[in-house]
Design a protein around this motif. Structure first.
Motif, PDB file in Angstrom:
ATOM      1  N   SER A  81       0.288   4.229  -2.617  1.00 16.43           N
ATOM      2  CA  SER A  81       0.317   5.689  -1.962  1.00 16.43           C
ATOM      3  C   SER A  81       1.523   6.515  -2.557  1.00 16.43           C
ATOM      4  O   SER A  81       0.878   7.650  -3.197  1.00 16.43           O
ATOM      5  CB  SER A  81       0.203   5.792  -0.569  1.00 16.43           C
ATOM      6  N   GLU A 121      -5.120   0.523   7.774  1.00 13.16           N
ATOM      7  CA  GLU A 121      -3.816   1.467   8.009  1.00 13.16           C
ATOM      8  C   GLU A 121      -4.414   2.928   7.919  1.00 13.16           C
ATOM      9  O   GLU A 121      -4.599   3.186   6.857  1.00 13.16           O
ATOM     10  CB  GLU A 121      -3.019   1.003   6.911  1.00 13.16           C
ATOM     11  N   VAL A 161      -2.778   5.838   4.871  1.00 14.52           N
ATOM     12  CA  VAL A 161      -3.196   5.974   3.360  1.00 14.52           C
ATOM     13  C   VAL A 161      -4.392   6.989   3.502  1.00 14.52           C
ATOM     14  O   VAL A 161      -4.717   7.671   2.557  1.00 14.52           O
ATOM     15  CB  VAL A 161      -3.493   4.524   2.633  1.00 14.52           C
ATOM     16  N   TRP A 203       0.680  -1.429   0.152  1.00 19.34           N
ATOM     17  CA  TRP A 203       0.157  -0.019  -0.036  1.00 19.34           C
ATOM     18  C   TRP A 203       0.652   1.148  -0.041  1.00 19.34           C
ATOM     19  O   TRP A 203       0.580   2.246  -0.651  1.00 19.34           O
ATOM     20  CB  TRP A 203      -0.992  -0.125   1.317  1.00 19.34           C
ATOM     21  N   GLU A 204       2.160   1.304   0.685  1.00 20.80           N
ATOM     22  CA  GLU A 204       2.871   2.223   0.868  1.00 20.80           C
ATOM     23  C   GLU A 204       3.261   2.776  -0.698  1.00 20.80           C
ATOM     24  O   GLU A 204       3.528   3.932  -0.950  1.00 20.80           O
ATOM     25  CB  GLU A 204       4.080   2.111   1.454  1.00 20.80           C
ATOM     26  N   ALA A 256      -4.239  -1.721   2.107  1.00 23.87           N
ATOM     27  CA  ALA A 256      -3.894  -1.353   3.336  1.00 23.87           C
ATOM     28  C   ALA A 256      -4.783  -1.799   4.544  1.00 23.87           C
ATOM     29  O   ALA A 256      -4.235  -1.624   5.707  1.00 23.87           O
ATOM     30  CB  ALA A 256      -3.792   0.259   3.471  1.00 23.87           C
TER      31      ALA A 256
END
Length: 268
Positions: free
Chosen positions: A88, A117, A120, A84-85, A114
């Motif tokens: 993003s 999390e 995000v 997800w990082e 994510a």
């Protein structure tokens, strides 16, 4: 439009120094035996390499070097397609380049990867706010502040407050700014917003308290100087008014606040 500081969805500022250090880590050759899945000169576990590539990309992006950020990001995506990082970060790069549809697509992909999390949601909330989609920004930011373990919760509350102001939810915005300064003392944007809200409600002593706290931790802005002028007038403090007016004229002569100050003089 008040800009959301990610600015206010805070990240650790890495800059060129970190980018250089990580680059050196990734190009060390012969220091350790690398698994067959590594790229040229890469060492460490997959997780370590993904982290290093993401940090390197983040460092370049923080310094505005978008093109150099893309290569380590692509490598991170190859190593961790469901990161997800990475999604993003890819979205933020597209946003910087003005490809807003692509940016939104990657933000939504990041959210799918994510789970719960909150970071995000921070990033996506900033994006929506900057596109003028304030109600959607409030929705994302509300989810970002819901997690008490979110290390960036103070920043998320601050941005939630800014978005709530845009949709006319003053009470909710005030609560968000207060939560921000409860979680972290040094939140100058929240303090200035609280000072403005108190001034609008004619609670001038409270406005002064917030304003003085703001001045103790941040350089003056056109908006804060104009507020200082108005507070000085309320308390008939001619010296303070003259001081703030001089700073506004010398530092921000083209600002909307200086024009408002001049108009106030003409109006008597």
């Amino acid at each position: 439009m008040v800009s959301l500081p990610t600015k206010r969805f805070e990240r650790k500022s890495r800059g060129i120094v970190l980018a250089t250090v990580v680059a050196a880590m990734l190009t060390l050759a012969g220091c350790a035996a690398a698994p067959s899945s590594t790229g040229p000169g890469e060492v460490g576990t997959v997780e370590e390499r993904v982290r290093a590539h993401l940090d390197l990309a983040e460092g370049y992006l923080e310094t505005g070097d978008i093109n150099r950020a893309k290569r380590p990001l692509e490598r991170a995506e190859q190593l961790a397609p469901r990161s997800w990082e990475a999604q993003s970060l890819r979205a933020r790069i597209h946003s910087r380049e003005g490809d807003f549809d692509l940016a939104e697509r990657h933000f939504r992909q990041a959210i799918r990867f994510a789970g719960r999390e909150p970071r995000v949601r921070n990033d996506f909330g900033v994006f929506l706010y900057e596109r003028g989609r304030y109600e959607e920004a409030v929705e994302q930011l509300t989810q970002a502040v819901a997690d008490p373990a979110n290390p960036q919760r103070a920043i998320a509350y601050e941005n939630l407050g800014l978005a709530q102001l845009r949709v006319g939810a003053r009470t909710e915005a005030r609560n968000a700014f207060n939560r921000a300064i409860m979680l972290r003392e040094r939140m100058p944007v929240s303090l200035l917003e609280l000072a403005e809200l108190a001034f609008e409600d004619s609670d001038f002593p409270q406005a002064t308290t917030y304003f003085d706290r703001f001045r103790g931790m941040s350089r003056q802005t056109p908006r804060s100087l104009w507020l200082g002028i108005r507070l000085a007038r309320v308390f008939d403090n001619e010296d303070a008014e003259a001081s703030y007016a001089l700073q506004l004229r010398n530092l921000y002569p083209s600002s909307a606040e200086f024009l408002r100050y001049q108009e106030s003089l003409r109006d008597g």
